[in-house]
Every structure is written in C-alpha cells, then in structure tokens.
Design an enzyme around this catalytic site. Structure first.
Site, mmCIF file in Angstrom:
data_model
loop_
_atom_site.group_PDB
_atom_site.id
_atom_site.type_symbol
_atom_site.label_atom_id
_atom_site.label_comp_id
_atom_site.label_asym_id
_atom_site.label_seq_id
_atom_site.Cartn_x
_atom_site.Cartn_y
_atom_site.Cartn_z
ATOM 1 C CB THR A 1 -0.844 0.164 1.130
ATOM 2 O OG1 THR A 1 -0.314 -0.268 2.098
ATOM 3 C CG2 THR A 1 -1.972 -0.995 1.138
ATOM 4 C CB SER B 1 9.518 10.164 2.663
ATOM 5 O OG SER B 1 8.822 10.847 3.596
ATOM 6 C CG HIS B 2 11.074 10.113 6.855
ATOM 7 N ND1 HIS B 2 9.820 10.139 6.492
ATOM 8 C CD2 HIS B 2 11.032 8.716 7.682
ATOM 9 C CE1 HIS B 2 9.260 9.000 6.901
ATOM 10 N NE2 HIS B 2 9.934 8.340 7.711
ATOM 11 N NE ARG C 1 7.481 12.315 8.274
ATOM 12 C CZ ARG C 1 7.955 11.480 9.304
ATOM 13 N NH1 ARG C 1 7.266 10.766 10.131
ATOM 14 N NH2 ARG C 1 9.217 11.546 9.379
ATOM 15 C CD GLU D 1 0.576 8.690 9.643
ATOM 16 O OE1 GLU D 1 0.215 7.415 9.967
ATOM 17 O OE2 GLU D 1 1.578 8.895 8.845
ATOM 18 C CB ALA E 1 4.719 9.036 12.121
#
Length: 573
Positions: free
Chosen positions: A49, A149-150, A310, A399, A401
């Site tokens: 996903t 991403s990170h 984020r 969320e 995170a």
C-alpha cells in the site's frame, strides 16, 4: 556458483537499461559473489500500500530503472483493467530531489505513454503533496511520486495515488502487485519523451501547475485566519528536500514576514550532508533549524521532511530554549484550533489507533466527530472521504508520525498547509498575549495530560507468537491496572471486562488494544516479518490546580516508565 542464479542474473543484465547497475551486477557475477547475488535475486522488492521503497541497487530486490519500468508497466496494466478512460484521464508523475528520482520518473512516463496512457509530468522536483493535489485538480486516474521521503540517502521509492487523490488501499495494492509480476516476465516498451509530447501523450506540468497549488492554499477555507501574522517569527528548514520554495511562498502569501530559512539545508541534495538521517523525529535532525531560531529569537523552529509531506516544530519556552512538540501534541493543537474555527458543516476529524486518544475527547467536547482508523494516512484519508457528508465535512486528519491533513484540498498528509496553519494558530495566540504552551496547558487541564510512548521489543527467535500467546488467555490485569476492554482487530471484536462482546468496524489487522482503568492504554502490534513487537503506550494524568506543565509531565513520565517496564516483564521472553 548456482547455475539458476547465474542465469537469472544474466537475464536481468540483458534487460537492465542502466549502465551503472549493469556494471554493478557484472562485477558480482565476475567475482563469483554468490551470497550478494542470492540477496539481490531472492525475490522482488515487494509492492504494497505504500508502493515500493528500498535501497538503490541492481537486481529485483533493489530500486533501479528496470524495477521502476516493470512496476510502471504493471501499474499501467492494472489501471487499464480498472479505469475505462485511463488513457485520456492520465497519470500525474512527480519526483523529489534524490539522485535517481528524475530518471525514475522519466522512465515511468516513458512506459505509461508507450501504453497509450496520457502522463502529466512535473517539469522539476515537486513536494509530494503537489502530486496528491494534482490527481484531483487534473481529474487524473492515478498519481505516482518518486520519493523515499525521510529515508537515508541510499534509498528511493515509488508511491501511488488512486483517482480520488488518496494513497492506494487493498485490494488495489495486491492487484497492482500481480500485474507487476506479469510485467516482469515481458519485454518493456518505452516511448521517448519528445515523441510522447509530439503525440499529445505527455503534458509537462510547468510553473502554472505549482501556482495552482499555491492559490489553493491561499484560498483554503481553513487557512483564512489572518490574525496579526506579522507577530509570528519562525525558522524553517527543508532538510535538503524540495519544500523550501513553496514553503517560503505560502508563508509570505499568508502575511508571515519573519521567516528565517536554514541556508545550508535549503536546496535539494540527495546526499543530505548536514544530517545523519533526514527525518525530523531523529536526534540531531532539528539542530540547525533550532540554532537559526535562537539566532533570531524566533517563536518557532519548523521543518518539513525532504518530500515536504510531514511537518515538525520546536517551540520556544519561557526560559528561551526550544522544545520539540510530539506529533500527538501538534495533532491535538491543530484539532482544537480547526474545530474552534471551522464552519458548522466541518465537524469531522480522523486519527489512528496508535495516536493519542486526546483528539477524540476534544472533538466530543466540541460537538464534533473523531473517527479512529488503522495506522497509515491511506486509511485516514480513504475513511475520512467515505464517511464525510454534505453536513459533516472532513476538516482534519493526523497520525503521530508528524503527518497532518489540514482541510481537504490534498487527501494526504501535507507539510506545507500544516506549516501555514501552525503559523496562523501561533499568531492568533500571540495576539492574545498567549503561547502554544498556554493553549496546550488549557487542553490538558480540561481533558488530562496525555503522554504517549512507542517501544519496539526485540524477541528471541524461539519466543512464541506474541499475538497468539496473548489471545489464548486475554490478560485481565496489566501493570497492576484492571483491563476494562480488549480490542482484537484481527477478529473485529471488542471484549469488555464483564465478558460482553461487540463488533469493531475496522479492516482485520494483527493488533491488540488493551484499555485500562484510569485511562491508560497499551497497543501490541506483532511484526509479521521478524521476531519483534511494537508496543504503543498511553497514560493519562489529571492536572491539579497547582500543577505546571513541567510537574505534570514529570509525574506522567514516572508513571509511563513504570507502566512500560511492568508490561514488558509480563511478556514471554
């Protein structure tokens, strides 16, 4: 060397379009490095996903051009099965600033256009939220963003959005994965991008597309609180990612004039030279942006992660130093703020099972709704979209995170709109002579101080299956506290202390949630792939009239430490 292994490696070599990964693989074959080749050809980098994510290296277990081409061919085949007008609606593709991202994005575009599918390709690096925005803005059938991403510098990834602008969920993931497996056995065609443009199959998303996102932020109903934005001062870092230009622009549009960018981290750099790990949650990652805030005496030190989906923030204290807010603290501040200002038909918020329970209590006290979903933004947004009505629009999801969806222009976490919203929240408080800490204290006084912690516990390979062990005899007491109810998400059942049972409306997942007397909670998530479990703890402590934030935090931390050690001691070793 194993003959089959050598044949598989040679076959891969014949199809790999990238000279550097071909050379990498040739050296492994020539030196007879069977162990490394076994690891490269053990299977395929799994598509789930979250799409693909892995270390950039040769072979089907790595991120590389051939894997990206095969993945794009499989995705294209699945889209053609599922979406009758995919060829004309098209697919949006964007990419971050990692070394291979542009090439991977261009490969994806070449494969899809060769299949007759129109592609909208960003003309330069793009924050991930712009791709999610682009899917709904352009009414595309899907979106792809090439980003890790990170993750550390050696990683890259391939993330997929569906036509609703949200990340894919089952059964889309397994359907795409099956098509990728088939595509991996076939030869892949690519259309040259200039040819694709000439055939009207490739549309480049130029600056006007980026301006559409910018104008969307400017016009968003949840970002119209322009109470003295000039009072806010903040430092900002893009953490060597792609957020700086848009972040600075949307802040300026909102009237926030005191913005100090960390120059050393402003431009995209796939080596991430000034941070060990480009994740704002990691120790040391916020050091430069906090130093910049101290230099200017700024109220806030703000960060986006490298793909800008984020948002992280450290807030100046009375003593003049900076404390990082947890994802849960930012989440409840946003939730409280947005529900205070939202229109009557914007009363729906969403959070995940492992995030703090505080948002649901704040929502209930404000005559709003808070839905709880499985972990991951794919669930937050798909559930929020499905559950909202004309009279009850989704205004916020988060969320722990560091992911926040403020409003619903983007149906994913968006660190840029979150940055603007947090500046506006801080400005409004400053206009009243208050700080972020004052607002948090007010919330805690009303609903209790909520402290959350996450612990990963490594188990011996011989340790019995934790989930099965706990389910066999559900504990009635944990850490000397009575268990009031147990949610078993795998069976969809909630069992109360008196033995009564009710159904839970969540997709099956190997998760157990124990709610204890006094408001404490522990969530156990066994790992399906290695001998470890993740435990998420929450303690709730009432604030006495003579309590300060510091004193209640210390009391809650002592309770948390005892709680964690007692719970871990009760698990089989």
């Amino acid at each position: 060397m194993d003959t089959q292994l050598k044949l598989r490696a040679k076959h891969w070599l014949d199809n790999d379009p990238d000279p550097s990964t071909r050379q990498e693989l040739q050296v492994l074959i020539d030196t007879g490095n069977e162990e490394e080749l076994q690891q490269r050809f053990l299977g395929r980098l799994a598509f789930g996903t979250a799409g693909l994510r892995g270390v950039v290296k040769a072979g089907p277990m790595g991120m590389n051009r051939l894997v990206v081409q095969q993945t794009s061919s499989g995705l294209g085949a699945y889209l053609k099965q599922q979406v009758s007008d995919v060829d004309t609606r098209g697919v949006v593709i964007g990419y971050d600033g990692r070394h291979d991202s542009k090439q991977f994005a261009h490969d994806a575009a070449g494969v899809l256009t060769s299949m007759g599918i129109k592609v909208y390709l960003t003309y330069k690096v793009a924050p991930t939220p712009l791709v999610a925005f682009g899917v709904t803005h352009l009414n595309a059938a899907a979106g792809i963003v090439v980003t890790a991403s990170h993750n550390p510098p050696q990683y890259n990834g391939y993330k997929v959005y569906w036509g609703n602008g949200a990340q894919i969920i089952p059964p889309q993931d397994s359907g795409i994965a099956a098509c990728i497996d088939r595509a991996a056995t076939e030869s892949i065609n690519l259309m040259d991008l200039e040819t694709a443009k000439a055939n009207d199959k490739l549309i480049m998303l130029e600056d006007d597309f980026y301006q559409s996102y910018r104008q969307g932020i400017k016009a968003a109903s949840v970002l119209q609180n322009h109470t003295q934005p000039e009072l806010v001062s903040l430092s900002y870092t893009a953490m060597h990612g792609v957020g700086a230009e848009m972040a600075e622009t949307v802040l300026a549009d909102a009237g926030v004039t005191q913005v100090y960018s960390v120059a050393a981290q402003r431009e995209p750099d796939g080596d991430f030279p000034t941070v060990n790990f480009p994740n704002p949650e990691e120790k040391g990652a916020m050091d430069l942006v906090i130093a910049e805030a101290q230099k200017h005496g700024a109220m806030l030190a703000c960060a986006n992660d490298p793909d800008a989906d984020r948002f992280a923030v450290a807030v100046r204290t009375k003593a003049g130093d900076y404390l990082m807010l947890t994802g849960d603290q930012v989440g409840v501040l946003f939730g409280h703020y947005l529900m205070t200002h939202a229109a009557k038909n914007q009363r729906l918020t969403c959070t995940t099972i492992v995030s703090s329970s505080l948002l649901s209590k704040v929502a209930a006290s404000m005559d709003a709704t808070c839905l709880t979903t499985l972990t991951g933004f794919k669930w937050l947004t798909n559930v929020g979209m499905a559950e909202q009505t004309e009279d009850n629009q989704c205004v916020f999801a988060y969320e722990e995170a560091l992911g926040y969806m403020v409003g619903s222009m983007v149906w994913d976490k968006d660190g840029l709109s979150a940055l603007v919203a947090f500046a506006q929240l801080t400005a409004e408080l400053a206009s009243q002579g208050k700080t972020v800490w004052d607002r948090l204290e007010d919330i805690y006084r009303e609903h209790g101080f909520h402290l959350n912690a996450q612990v990963s516990i490594a188990l011996k390979p011989t340790t019995p299956n934790i989930g099965a062990y706990l389910r066999k005899k559900l504990p009635s007491v944990i850490a000397a506290k009575q268990v009031m109810s147990t949610d078993d998400i795998s069976s969809g059942l909630r069992t109360f202390q008196d033995g009564t049972i009710e159904a839970i409306d969540l997709p099956a997942s190997d998760v157990l949630i124990f709610k204890l007397e006094g408001g404490s909670r522990v969530i156990v998530r066994p790992s399906g792939t290695e001998p470890k479990i993740k435990c998420y703890y929450e303690v709730v402590v009432n604030m006495a009239s003579d309590d300060s934030l510091d004193s209640v935090q210390a009391r809650a931390q002592a309770e948390m430490d005892d709680f964690i050690s007692a719970h871990q001691a009760s698990l089989p070793q």
